[in-house]
Design a protein around this motif. Structure first.
Motif, PDB file in Angstrom:
ATOM      1  N   MET A 254     -15.584   1.744   2.568  1.00 47.33           N
ATOM      2  CA  MET A 254     -15.666   2.003   1.135  1.00 47.33           C
ATOM      3  C   MET A 254     -17.013   1.511   0.610  1.00 47.33           C
ATOM      4  O   MET A 254     -17.474   0.439   0.960  1.00 47.33           O
ATOM      5  CB  MET A 254     -14.526   1.293   0.418  1.00 47.33           C
ATOM      6  N   THR A 255     -17.624   2.282  -0.244  1.00 51.22           N
ATOM      7  CA  THR A 255     -18.925   1.956  -0.788  1.00 51.22           C
ATOM      8  C   THR A 255     -18.776   1.339  -2.168  1.00 51.22           C
ATOM      9  O   THR A 255     -17.915   1.735  -2.945  1.00 51.22           O
ATOM     10  CB  THR A 255     -19.779   3.239  -0.900  1.00 51.22           C
ATOM     11  N   ALA A 256     -19.633   0.367  -2.454  1.00 43.22           N
ATOM     12  CA  ALA A 256     -19.582  -0.293  -3.762  1.00 43.22           C
ATOM     13  C   ALA A 256     -19.946   0.697  -4.866  1.00 43.22           C
ATOM     14  O   ALA A 256     -20.776   1.581  -4.687  1.00 43.22           O
ATOM     15  CB  ALA A 256     -20.544  -1.473  -3.773  1.00 43.22           C
ATOM     16  N   ARG A 257     -19.311   0.508  -6.005  1.00 44.03           N
ATOM     17  CA  ARG A 257     -19.584   1.343  -7.175  1.00 44.03           C
ATOM     18  C   ARG A 257     -20.916   0.917  -7.786  1.00 44.03           C
ATOM     19  O   ARG A 257     -21.225  -0.262  -7.884  1.00 44.03           O
ATOM     20  CB  ARG A 257     -18.437   1.158  -8.179  1.00 44.03           C
ATOM     21  N   ARG A 258     -21.705   1.899  -8.205  1.00 39.64           N
ATOM     22  CA  ARG A 258     -22.984   1.615  -8.870  1.00 39.64           C
ATOM     23  C   ARG A 258     -22.693   0.872 -10.170  1.00 39.64           C
ATOM     24  O   ARG A 258     -21.817   1.272 -10.945  1.00 39.64           O
ATOM     25  CB  ARG A 258     -23.694   2.931  -9.176  1.00 39.64           C
ATOM     26  N   PRO A 259     -23.416  -0.236 -10.427  1.00 34.36           N
ATOM     27  CA  PRO A 259     -23.190  -0.967 -11.686  1.00 34.36           C
ATOM     28  C   PRO A 259     -23.310  -0.043 -12.887  1.00 34.36           C
ATOM     29  O   PRO A 259     -24.226   0.762 -12.976  1.00 34.36           O
ATOM     30  CB  PRO A 259     -24.312  -2.015 -11.685  1.00 34.36           C
TER      31      PRO A 259
ATOM     32  N   ARG B 199     -21.395   2.473 -13.572  1.00 33.98           N
ATOM     33  CA  ARG B 199     -20.678   3.740 -13.393  1.00 33.98           C
ATOM     34  C   ARG B 199     -19.213   3.551 -13.762  1.00 33.98           C
ATOM     35  O   ARG B 199     -18.596   2.548 -13.450  1.00 33.98           O
ATOM     36  CB  ARG B 199     -20.784   4.245 -11.951  1.00 33.98           C
ATOM     37  N   LEU B 200     -18.676   4.523 -14.435  1.00 39.82           N
ATOM     38  CA  LEU B 200     -17.281   4.469 -14.864  1.00 39.82           C
ATOM     39  C   LEU B 200     -16.337   4.283 -13.691  1.00 39.82           C
ATOM     40  O   LEU B 200     -16.541   4.861 -12.628  1.00 39.82           O
ATOM     41  CB  LEU B 200     -16.904   5.777 -15.559  1.00 39.82           C
ATOM     42  N   THR B 201     -15.298   3.509 -13.916  1.00 39.27           N
ATOM     43  CA  THR B 201     -14.222   3.435 -12.932  1.00 39.27           C
ATOM     44  C   THR B 201     -13.320   4.647 -13.129  1.00 39.27           C
ATOM     45  O   THR B 201     -13.337   5.294 -14.189  1.00 39.27           O
ATOM     46  CB  THR B 201     -13.384   2.159 -13.122  1.00 39.27           C
ATOM     47  N   THR B 202     -12.506   4.932 -12.128  1.00 44.69           N
ATOM     48  CA  THR B 202     -11.553   6.034 -12.240  1.00 44.69           C
ATOM     49  C   THR B 202     -10.622   5.802 -13.417  1.00 44.69           C
ATOM     50  O   THR B 202     -10.356   6.710 -14.210  1.00 44.69           O
ATOM     51  CB  THR B 202     -10.747   6.182 -10.933  1.00 44.69           C
ATOM     52  N   ARG B 203     -10.144   4.591 -13.560  1.00 45.04           N
ATOM     53  CA  ARG B 203      -9.225   4.261 -14.662  1.00 45.04           C
ATOM     54  C   ARG B 203      -9.883   4.506 -16.021  1.00 45.04           C
ATOM     55  O   ARG B 203      -9.270   5.090 -16.914  1.00 45.04           O
ATOM     56  CB  ARG B 203      -8.766   2.808 -14.536  1.00 45.04           C
TER      57      ARG B 203
ATOM     58  N   ALA C 210     -23.775  10.472 -15.640  1.00 41.59           N
ATOM     59  CA  ALA C 210     -24.459   9.843 -16.777  1.00 41.59           C
ATOM     60  C   ALA C 210     -24.208   8.336 -16.804  1.00 41.59           C
ATOM     61  O   ALA C 210     -25.117   7.562 -17.096  1.00 41.59           O
ATOM     62  CB  ALA C 210     -23.996  10.481 -18.085  1.00 41.59           C
ATOM     63  N   SER C 211     -22.989   7.922 -16.484  1.00 37.66           N
ATOM     64  CA  SER C 211     -22.678   6.495 -16.541  1.00 37.66           C
ATOM     65  C   SER C 211     -23.315   5.728 -15.387  1.00 37.66           C
ATOM     66  O   SER C 211     -23.585   4.542 -15.507  1.00 37.66           O
ATOM     67  CB  SER C 211     -21.160   6.271 -16.526  1.00 37.66           C
ATOM     68  N   GLY C 212     -23.577   6.403 -14.281  1.00 41.64           N
ATOM     69  CA  GLY C 212     -24.110   5.735 -13.102  1.00 41.64           C
ATOM     70  C   GLY C 212     -25.602   5.518 -13.104  1.00 41.64           C
ATOM     71  O   GLY C 212     -26.123   4.819 -12.242  1.00 41.64           O
ATOM     72  N   ALA C 213     -26.312   6.091 -14.041  1.00 46.79           N
ATOM     73  CA  ALA C 213     -27.766   5.962 -14.072  1.00 46.79           C
ATOM     74  C   ALA C 213     -28.263   6.243 -15.486  1.00 46.79           C
ATOM     75  O   ALA C 213     -28.272   7.393 -15.926  1.00 46.79           O
ATOM     76  CB  ALA C 213     -28.405   6.928 -13.087  1.00 46.79           C
ATOM     77  N   PRO C 214     -28.691   5.211 -16.204  1.00 48.80           N
ATOM     78  CA  PRO C 214     -29.142   5.398 -17.589  1.00 48.80           C
ATOM     79  C   PRO C 214     -30.325   6.355 -17.750  1.00 48.80           C
ATOM     80  O   PRO C 214     -30.515   6.916 -18.821  1.00 48.80           O
ATOM     81  CB  PRO C 214     -29.530   3.985 -18.043  1.00 48.80           C
ATOM     82  N   GLY C 215     -31.084   6.597 -16.683  1.00 47.51           N
ATOM     83  CA  GLY C 215     -32.224   7.505 -16.759  1.00 47.51           C
ATOM     84  C   GLY C 215     -31.861   8.967 -16.608  1.00 47.51           C
ATOM     85  O   GLY C 215     -32.721   9.831 -16.743  1.00 47.51           O
ATOM     86  N   ARG C 216     -30.611   9.232 -16.325  1.00 44.43           N
ATOM     87  CA  ARG C 216     -30.165  10.625 -16.207  1.00 44.43           C
ATOM     88  C   ARG C 216     -29.736  11.148 -17.571  1.00 44.43           C
ATOM     89  O   ARG C 216     -29.085  10.458 -18.345  1.00 44.43           O
ATOM     90  CB  ARG C 216     -28.945  10.737 -15.289  1.00 44.43           C
ATOM     91  N   ARG C 217     -30.059  12.402 -17.815  1.00 45.02           N
ATOM     92  CA  ARG C 217     -29.523  13.142 -18.945  1.00 45.02           C
ATOM     93  C   ARG C 217     -28.760  14.300 -18.312  1.00 45.02           C
ATOM     94  O   ARG C 217     -29.339  15.067 -17.541  1.00 45.02           O
ATOM     95  CB  ARG C 217     -30.626  13.675 -19.867  1.00 45.02           C
ATOM     96  N   VAL C 218     -27.469  14.402 -18.608  1.00 44.21           N
ATOM     97  CA  VAL C 218     -26.634  15.370 -17.903  1.00 44.21           C
ATOM     98  C   VAL C 218     -26.137  16.434 -18.876  1.00 44.21           C
ATOM     99  O   VAL C 218     -25.562  16.118 -19.918  1.00 44.21           O
ATOM    100  CB  VAL C 218     -25.439  14.679 -17.203  1.00 44.21           C
TER     101      VAL C 218
END
Length: 184
Positions: free
Chosen positions: A1-6, A8-12, A63-71
């Motif tokens: 299992m890979t760590a979640r990017r700080p 980034r939204l959780t599934t919940r 979008a939640s996983g990278a503030p520099g992204r515009r989606v």
């Protein structure tokens, strides 16, 4: 299992933005598609277009996983676009981080864009529209940009049958998913 990017939204957290059958649909999609892997390989900055975004869950994760992204999430289904916009607002990920637009057949992204993704949707398009969609997305990419196409494996008999049955339920029975051939 890979760590979640700080960040980034959780599934919940993501599921909390949806209700009823939409929540169930998004839960199934999150459980059956490698969205976290997609998040890890998409560029961290720039505009990313989520083609056939549906309820917007991939766009919101990106979008939640990278503030520099515009989606920008686009889809033909007006109801899904509204749900995506509502989810973005609920999660605090509205403009300028995300935008969701209803599009017509033949739409093409304005470039240059860092990435375009189409996930588990092309099989719903007529063959000519598949090619046109991928070609137009590729033409909009900035130099070094990424075109990500992830599609359901319909060649494996059991998995393909389950995928096709699921789409029949989503497009024709539950009316949750629109298709380009008018099945919703």
């Amino acid at each position: 299992m890979t760590a979640r990017r700080p960040g980034r939204l959780t599934t919940r957290a993501l599921l909390s933005a949806y209700g009823g059958t939409d929540r169930a649909h998004v839960a199934v999609r999150l459980a059956t598609c490698p969205f976290a892997r997609i998040d890890r390989i998409v560029p961290l900055e720039g505009t990313v277009v989520d083609l056939a975004c549906g309820h917007g869950h991939l766009a919101l994760l990106l979008a939640s996983g990278a503030p520099g992204r515009r989606v920008l999430g686009v889809d033909i289904d007006r109801r899904k676009i509204q749900h995506a916009r509502t989810a973005a607002t609920t999660l605090g990920l509205g403009a300028p981080r995300t935008a969701f637009e209803m599009i017509e057949d033949g739409w093409a992204p304005d470039g240059p864009i860092a990435a375009a993704a189409v996930v588990d949707a092309l099989y719903l398009f007529p063959p000519a529209a598949r090619e046109r969609t991928v070609r137009r997305a590729a033409q909009a990419l900035a130099p070094g940009g990424m075109l990500l196409v992830k599609e359901m494996d319909t060649t494996r008999r059991v998995k393909g049958a389950v995928a096709r049955a699921g789409e029949v339920v989503m497009t024709q029975v539950a009316g949750i998913t629109a298709s380009t051939d008018g099945a919703s």
